[in-house]
Write a protein that holds these residues in place. Sequence first.
Motif, PDB file in Angstrom:
ATOM      1  N   ILE A  96       0.536  -1.153  -0.436  1.00 14.09           N
ATOM      2  CA  ILE A  96      -0.308   0.041  -0.080  1.00 14.09           C
ATOM      3  C   ILE A  96       0.812   1.394   0.154  1.00 14.09           C
ATOM      4  CG2 ILE A  96      -1.200   1.620   1.047  1.00 14.09           C
ATOM      5  CD1 ILE A  96      -2.132  -1.790   2.486  1.00 14.09           C
ATOM      6  N   SER A  97       0.508   2.212  -1.002  1.00 14.83           N
ATOM      7  CA  SER A  97       1.438   3.479  -1.129  1.00 14.83           C
ATOM      8  C   SER A  97       0.181   4.387  -0.727  1.00 14.83           C
ATOM      9  CB  SER A  97       1.589   4.651  -1.936  1.00 14.83           C
ATOM     10  OG  SER A  97       1.747   4.996  -2.093  1.00 14.83           O
ATOM     11  N   ALA A  98       0.065   5.087   0.776  1.00 12.64           N
ATOM     12  CA  ALA A  98      -0.443   6.514   1.018  1.00 12.64           C
ATOM     13  C   ALA A  98       0.986   7.895   1.847  1.00 12.64           C
ATOM     14  CB  ALA A  98      -1.230   5.802   2.455  1.00 12.64           C
ATOM     15  N   ALA A  99      -0.174   8.667   2.108  1.00  8.07           N
ATOM     16  CA  ALA A  99       0.939   9.963   2.238  1.00  8.07           C
ATOM     17  C   ALA A  99       1.373   9.908   3.970  1.00  8.07           C
ATOM     18  CB  ALA A  99      -0.294  11.284   2.083  1.00  8.07           C
ATOM     19  N   VAL A 100       1.984  10.271   4.409  1.00  4.44           N
ATOM     20  CA  VAL A 100       2.646   9.892   5.905  1.00  4.44           C
ATOM     21  C   VAL A 100       1.441  10.204   6.806  1.00  4.44           C
ATOM     22  CG1 VAL A 100       4.552  10.748   7.258  1.00  4.44           C
ATOM     23  CG2 VAL A 100       4.675  10.511   4.556  1.00  4.44           C
ATOM     24  N   THR A 101       0.836  10.887   7.177  1.00  2.00           N
ATOM     25  CA  THR A 101       0.492  11.730   7.716  1.00  2.00           C
ATOM     26  C   THR A 101      -1.321  10.838   8.129  1.00  2.00           C
ATOM     27  OG1 THR A 101       1.055  14.042   8.201  1.00  2.00           O
ATOM     28  CG2 THR A 101      -0.695  13.791   8.787  1.00  2.00           C
ATOM     29  N   PHE A 102      -1.982  11.007   6.824  1.00  5.26           N
ATOM     30  CA  PHE A 102      -3.502  10.293   6.657  1.00  5.26           C
ATOM     31  C   PHE A 102      -3.084   9.502   7.170  1.00  5.26           C
ATOM     32  CE2 PHE A 102      -6.493   7.632   4.364  1.00  5.26           C
ATOM     33  CZ  PHE A 102      -7.686   7.951   4.680  1.00  5.26           C
ATOM     34  N   ALA A 103      -1.869   8.377   6.903  1.00  5.60           N
ATOM     35  CA  ALA A 103      -1.681   6.836   7.257  1.00  5.60           C
ATOM     36  C   ALA A 103      -1.356   7.345   8.535  1.00  5.60           C
ATOM     37  CB  ALA A 103      -0.048   6.519   6.293  1.00  5.60           C
ATOM     38  N   ARG A 104      -0.298   7.386   9.275  1.00  2.74           N
ATOM     39  CA  ARG A 104       0.147   7.074  10.824  1.00  2.74           C
ATOM     40  C   ARG A 104      -1.683   7.512  11.240  1.00  2.74           C
ATOM     41  NH1 ARG A 104       0.848  11.449  14.632  1.00  2.74           N
ATOM     42  NH2 ARG A 104       0.315  12.815  13.235  1.00  2.74           N
ATOM     43  N   LEU A 105      -2.061   8.168  11.178  1.00  2.00           N
ATOM     44  CA  LEU A 105      -3.860   8.744  11.729  1.00  2.00           C
ATOM     45  C   LEU A 105      -4.436   7.714  11.847  1.00  2.00           C
ATOM     46  CD1 LEU A 105      -3.620  12.843  11.546  1.00  2.00           C
ATOM     47  CD2 LEU A 105      -2.900  11.857  13.631  1.00  2.00           C
ATOM     48  N   HIS A 106      -4.508   7.600   9.809  1.00  2.00           N
ATOM     49  CA  HIS A 106      -6.147   6.804   9.845  1.00  2.00           C
ATOM     50  C   HIS A 106      -5.947   5.309   8.854  1.00  2.00           C
ATOM     51  CE1 HIS A 106      -8.505  10.637  10.482  1.00  2.00           C
ATOM     52  NE2 HIS A 106      -7.376  11.161   9.453  1.00  2.00           N
ATOM     53  N   VAL A 107      -4.543   4.873   8.501  1.00  2.00           N
ATOM     54  CA  VAL A 107      -4.694   4.008   8.510  1.00  2.00           C
ATOM     55  C   VAL A 107      -3.931   2.855   8.868  1.00  2.00           C
ATOM     56  CG1 VAL A 107      -3.318   2.010   6.476  1.00  2.00           C
ATOM     57  CG2 VAL A 107      -4.122   5.285   5.851  1.00  2.00           C
TER      58      VAL A 107
END
Length: 301
Positions: A96-107
């Motif tokens: 999976i690829s995701a933006a750092v902050t979004f992944a840290r908070l929501h993934v």
Amino acid sequence: MNRWAAMEAFVRVVETRSFSAAARQLHLGQPAVSKIIAQLEERLGVQLLLRSTQGLTPTQAGLNYYERAKRAVEEADEAEIAARGANASLEGELRISAAVTFARLHVVPRLGTFLAEHPALEVQVILDDKNIDLIEAGIHVALRMGLLEDSSLIARKIAQCPRRLLATPAYFEKHGEPQVPADLTAHQGIVYDMQGGGTAWTFRNGSTETSVNVTGRVRVTAAEGVRAAVFSGLGLAVASEWMFPELKSGAVIAALSDWVLPPMELWAVFPTGRRASAKARAFVAFIEEALSKEDSPRGLP
């Protein structure tokens, strides 16, 4: 040489950039994997990998072979899942690829639940605020926010949430709270220098739309920097509620509540020319459902 085994071994080697790591995933010895790849190169008559002290790098021929081999492996996995029907389970690796902050908070905080539902599955999360090449990086699905500039991408919008003008209570106490967008010229804006950011902030109130060019002494290229700057009282920022769940606790507060900013959209993006795998589809459905259950931020209506 077993053609199928060689194909799967090569895919693992390219994705891990290591014979030893691929061998561990395949439950083989490293010499066996090295021999398989050497035999594959001999049969094809081309060099697929460049070997150096820095690791393994696929040649152009190797990248071409990898793309098609990976597709074949994934389609075979899909065929097995379809054949097993109700008894099917997801297994193997999901990248999976995701933006750092979004992944840290929501993934990442939700991965435990997702993995518990699929005990034979392994997940690798590649964190990057930039849009990386999905095929080159071996990504099954990327979560991307904002407008998608590349119209050739295979993408589906799975959620959206409001964006707010926000700062800490201490900042507003010291500098005052803007009452209309034009007041922002007297404030320090924290500028996000990435796609979807910039110095032009556009607000709408009913049929009235206005754009303000903000000034700011702090410019950052990652959402983590926006968060840090806001909490340090360096200015106010435009950001999605996904980026600042602290809006619920009051650690940051929103201003200009009568004015609406364009919402932030979340997209599931899949590699072009490749059918989304069952693993990727299951993950996207999981995240979509999880976000839809939140009061704020919220999913699509």
